[in-house]
Design a protein around this motif. Structure first.
Motif, mmCIF file in Angstrom:
data_model
loop_
_atom_site.group_PDB
_atom_site.id
_atom_site.type_symbol
_atom_site.label_atom_id
_atom_site.label_comp_id
_atom_site.label_asym_id
_atom_site.label_seq_id
_atom_site.Cartn_x
_atom_site.Cartn_y
_atom_site.Cartn_z
ATOM 1 N N ILE A 104 0.839 -1.197 -0.091
ATOM 2 C CA ILE A 104 -0.011 0.113 -0.021
ATOM 3 C C ILE A 104 0.755 1.302 0.032
ATOM 4 O O ILE A 104 1.824 1.306 0.864
ATOM 5 N N TYR A 105 0.781 2.071 -0.941
ATOM 6 C CA TYR A 105 1.316 3.624 -1.006
ATOM 7 C C TYR A 105 0.431 4.399 -0.424
ATOM 8 O O TYR A 105 -0.742 4.501 -0.640
ATOM 9 N N ILE A 106 0.939 5.158 0.610
ATOM 10 C CA ILE A 106 0.218 6.413 1.091
ATOM 11 C C ILE A 106 1.092 7.761 1.065
ATOM 12 O O ILE A 106 2.343 7.414 1.428
ATOM 13 N N ASN A 107 0.500 8.426 0.290
ATOM 14 C CA ASN A 107 1.410 9.905 0.082
ATOM 15 C C ASN A 107 0.617 10.886 0.692
ATOM 16 O O ASN A 107 -0.466 11.160 0.267
ATOM 17 N N GLY A 123 -1.490 -1.448 -10.269
ATOM 18 C CA GLY A 123 -2.051 -2.470 -9.549
ATOM 19 C C GLY A 123 -1.878 -2.173 -7.935
ATOM 20 O O GLY A 123 -2.429 -2.935 -7.166
ATOM 21 N N ASP A 124 -0.560 -1.586 -7.843
ATOM 22 C CA ASP A 124 -0.240 -1.109 -6.293
ATOM 23 C C ASP A 124 -1.313 -0.416 -5.606
ATOM 24 O O ASP A 124 -1.975 0.479 -6.388
ATOM 25 N N ARG A 125 -2.003 -0.893 -4.351
ATOM 26 C CA ARG A 125 -2.719 0.104 -3.912
ATOM 27 C C ARG A 125 -2.037 1.543 -3.447
ATOM 28 O O ARG A 125 -1.240 1.621 -3.111
ATOM 29 N N ARG A 126 -3.073 2.388 -3.607
ATOM 30 C CA ARG A 126 -2.799 3.825 -3.380
ATOM 31 C C ARG A 126 -3.757 4.940 -2.626
ATOM 32 O O ARG A 126 -4.962 4.691 -2.701
ATOM 33 N N MET A 127 -3.375 5.522 -1.806
ATOM 34 C CA MET A 127 -4.213 6.739 -1.261
ATOM 35 C C MET A 127 -3.522 7.754 -0.776
ATOM 36 O O MET A 127 -2.389 7.787 -0.542
ATOM 37 N N ALA A 128 -4.159 8.913 -0.829
ATOM 38 C CA ALA A 128 -3.356 10.395 -0.490
ATOM 39 C C ALA A 128 -3.828 10.640 1.243
ATOM 40 O O ALA A 128 -4.987 10.079 1.678
ATOM 41 N N LYS A 129 -2.937 11.095 1.730
ATOM 42 C CA LYS A 129 -3.167 11.740 3.024
ATOM 43 C C LYS A 129 -3.041 13.203 3.116
ATOM 44 O O LYS A 129 -2.395 13.674 2.427
ATOM 45 N N VAL A 130 -3.513 13.726 4.204
ATOM 46 C CA VAL A 130 -3.304 15.121 4.358
ATOM 47 C C VAL A 130 -2.307 15.387 5.500
ATOM 48 O O VAL A 130 -2.138 16.848 5.534
ATOM 49 N N ARG A 131 -2.190 14.701 6.511
ATOM 50 C CA ARG A 131 -1.298 14.934 7.674
ATOM 51 C C ARG A 131 -0.290 13.888 8.024
ATOM 52 O O ARG A 131 -0.145 12.957 7.112
ATOM 53 N N HIS A 132 0.369 13.837 9.069
ATOM 54 C CA HIS A 132 1.345 13.148 9.364
ATOM 55 C C HIS A 132 1.068 11.511 9.295
ATOM 56 O O HIS A 132 1.764 10.833 8.740
ATOM 57 N N SER A 133 0.122 11.082 9.845
ATOM 58 C CA SER A 133 -0.296 9.881 10.158
ATOM 59 C C SER A 133 -0.934 9.221 8.861
ATOM 60 O O SER A 133 -1.946 9.843 8.463
ATOM 61 N N ALA A 134 -0.437 8.030 8.280
ATOM 62 C CA ALA A 134 -1.236 7.524 7.403
ATOM 63 C C ALA A 134 -2.637 7.131 7.633
ATOM 64 O O ALA A 134 -3.364 6.944 6.752
ATOM 65 N N PHE A 135 -2.881 6.998 8.906
ATOM 66 C CA PHE A 135 -4.347 6.612 9.266
ATOM 67 C C PHE A 135 -5.258 8.000 9.524
ATOM 68 O O PHE A 135 -6.490 7.801 9.253
ATOM 69 N N ALA A 187 -7.584 10.718 8.573
ATOM 70 C CA ALA A 187 -8.574 11.077 7.507
ATOM 71 C C ALA A 187 -8.188 10.302 6.235
ATOM 72 O O ALA A 187 -8.495 10.926 5.175
ATOM 73 N N THR A 188 -7.793 9.270 6.257
ATOM 74 C CA THR A 188 -7.538 8.094 5.124
ATOM 75 C C THR A 188 -8.432 7.036 5.333
ATOM 76 O O THR A 188 -9.006 6.723 6.663
ATOM 77 N N PRO A 189 -8.832 6.272 4.294
ATOM 78 C CA PRO A 189 -9.533 4.875 4.525
ATOM 79 C C PRO A 189 -8.374 3.746 4.927
ATOM 80 O O PRO A 189 -8.966 2.514 4.714
ATOM 81 N N LEU A 190 -7.200 3.916 5.424
ATOM 82 C CA LEU A 190 -6.300 2.942 5.786
ATOM 83 C C LEU A 190 -7.104 1.941 6.756
ATOM 84 O O LEU A 190 -6.861 0.767 6.519
ATOM 85 N N LEU A 205 6.656 7.741 12.831
ATOM 86 C CA LEU A 205 6.322 7.799 14.158
ATOM 87 C C LEU A 205 4.964 7.747 14.457
ATOM 88 O O LEU A 205 4.323 7.102 15.049
ATOM 89 N N TYR A 206 4.272 8.737 13.720
ATOM 90 C CA TYR A 206 2.921 8.928 14.138
ATOM 91 C C TYR A 206 2.048 7.847 13.439
ATOM 92 O O TYR A 206 1.006 7.299 14.205
ATOM 93 N N THR A 207 2.422 7.197 12.231
ATOM 94 C CA THR A 207 1.668 6.182 11.674
ATOM 95 C C THR A 207 1.821 4.751 12.723
ATOM 96 O O THR A 207 0.984 4.079 12.826
ATOM 97 N N ALA A 208 2.941 4.677 13.259
ATOM 98 C CA ALA A 208 3.383 3.638 14.207
ATOM 99 C C ALA A 208 2.610 3.603 15.422
ATOM 100 O O ALA A 208 1.971 2.526 15.924
ATOM 101 N N LEU A 209 2.327 4.873 15.845
ATOM 102 C CA LEU A 209 1.451 5.189 17.094
ATOM 103 C C LEU A 209 0.114 4.753 16.870
ATOM 104 O O LEU A 209 -0.594 4.002 17.829
ATOM 105 N N ASP A 210 -0.466 5.477 15.714
ATOM 106 C CA ASP A 210 -1.914 4.997 15.326
ATOM 107 C C ASP A 210 -2.228 3.532 15.225
ATOM 108 O O ASP A 210 -3.027 3.043 15.491
#
Length: 187
Positions: free
Chosen positions: A50-53, A87-99, A101-104, A128-133
């Protein structure tokens, strides 16, 4: 579907920002290990990729626009080897954590993910923030230390230690991780 997901965080970067110089130096050191890990994940069926950017505040750009902006940035050499494949999954994010405001979280539940491998940039921020979430969602986290890049070496090291100590993150290398995952392919 697999029980492990590898998330590539914010690697599609045009490197036109205040911290671009120190960050790009550190990103250059992780490109080959990360690219090898991505090749391994694409060749096997036991890891969901999964790519999150960050969308960098451009709410009109789709993911194709994020990729194009990165490839047309100042360091396309840091983008080409790790760019998403069809074919790779992709989603955009708006802040630090990949979680945030995303559908992750929903996607991981749909995939049956029970373990999260975090790669990308920036270790002391988005990783760090994604790991915490992930930790607060009871998802074990694995950090391949040679596939995450920092801006500040001291803060990056402190973030890795915080993830290890406070979030029970497993710190490994990409080679150790590739050896653990099956089937084994060249890395």
């Amino acid at each position: 579907m697999a029980d492990t997901a590898l998330v590539v965080v914010d690697m599609l970067n045009a490197y036109r920002h205040r911290d671009a110089a120190p960050l790009s130096l550190n990103v250059a050191t992780i490109i080959e290990p990360l690219a090898a890990l991505l090749r391994r994940c694409r060749a096997a069926s036991d890891v969901d990729l999964i790519y999150i950017n960050d969308n960098y505040g451009d709410f009109t750009a789709g993911f194709a626009g994020i990729i194009a902006a990165a490839l047309n940035g100042t360091r396309p050499d840091l983008v080409r080897p790790i760019a998403p494949a069809p074919g790779d999954r992709r989603m955009a994010k708006v802040r630090h954590s990949a979680f945030y405001a995303t559908p992750l979280e929903h996607l991981l539940a749909q995939l049956g993910t029970r373990r999260l491998i975090l790669t990308g940039q920036v270790t002391e921020q988005c990783i760090l923030y994604t790991a915490l979430d992930a930790y607060t969602r009871h998802l074990p986290v694995v950090i391949p230390v040679d596939a995450v890049a920092h801006i500040d070496a001291g803060l990056g090291a402190a973030a890795l230690e915080m993830m290890r100590r406070n979030m029970a993150a497993e710190l490994v290398t990409t080679v150790e991780l590739a050896d653990e995952l099956s089937p084994r392919i060249d890395h």
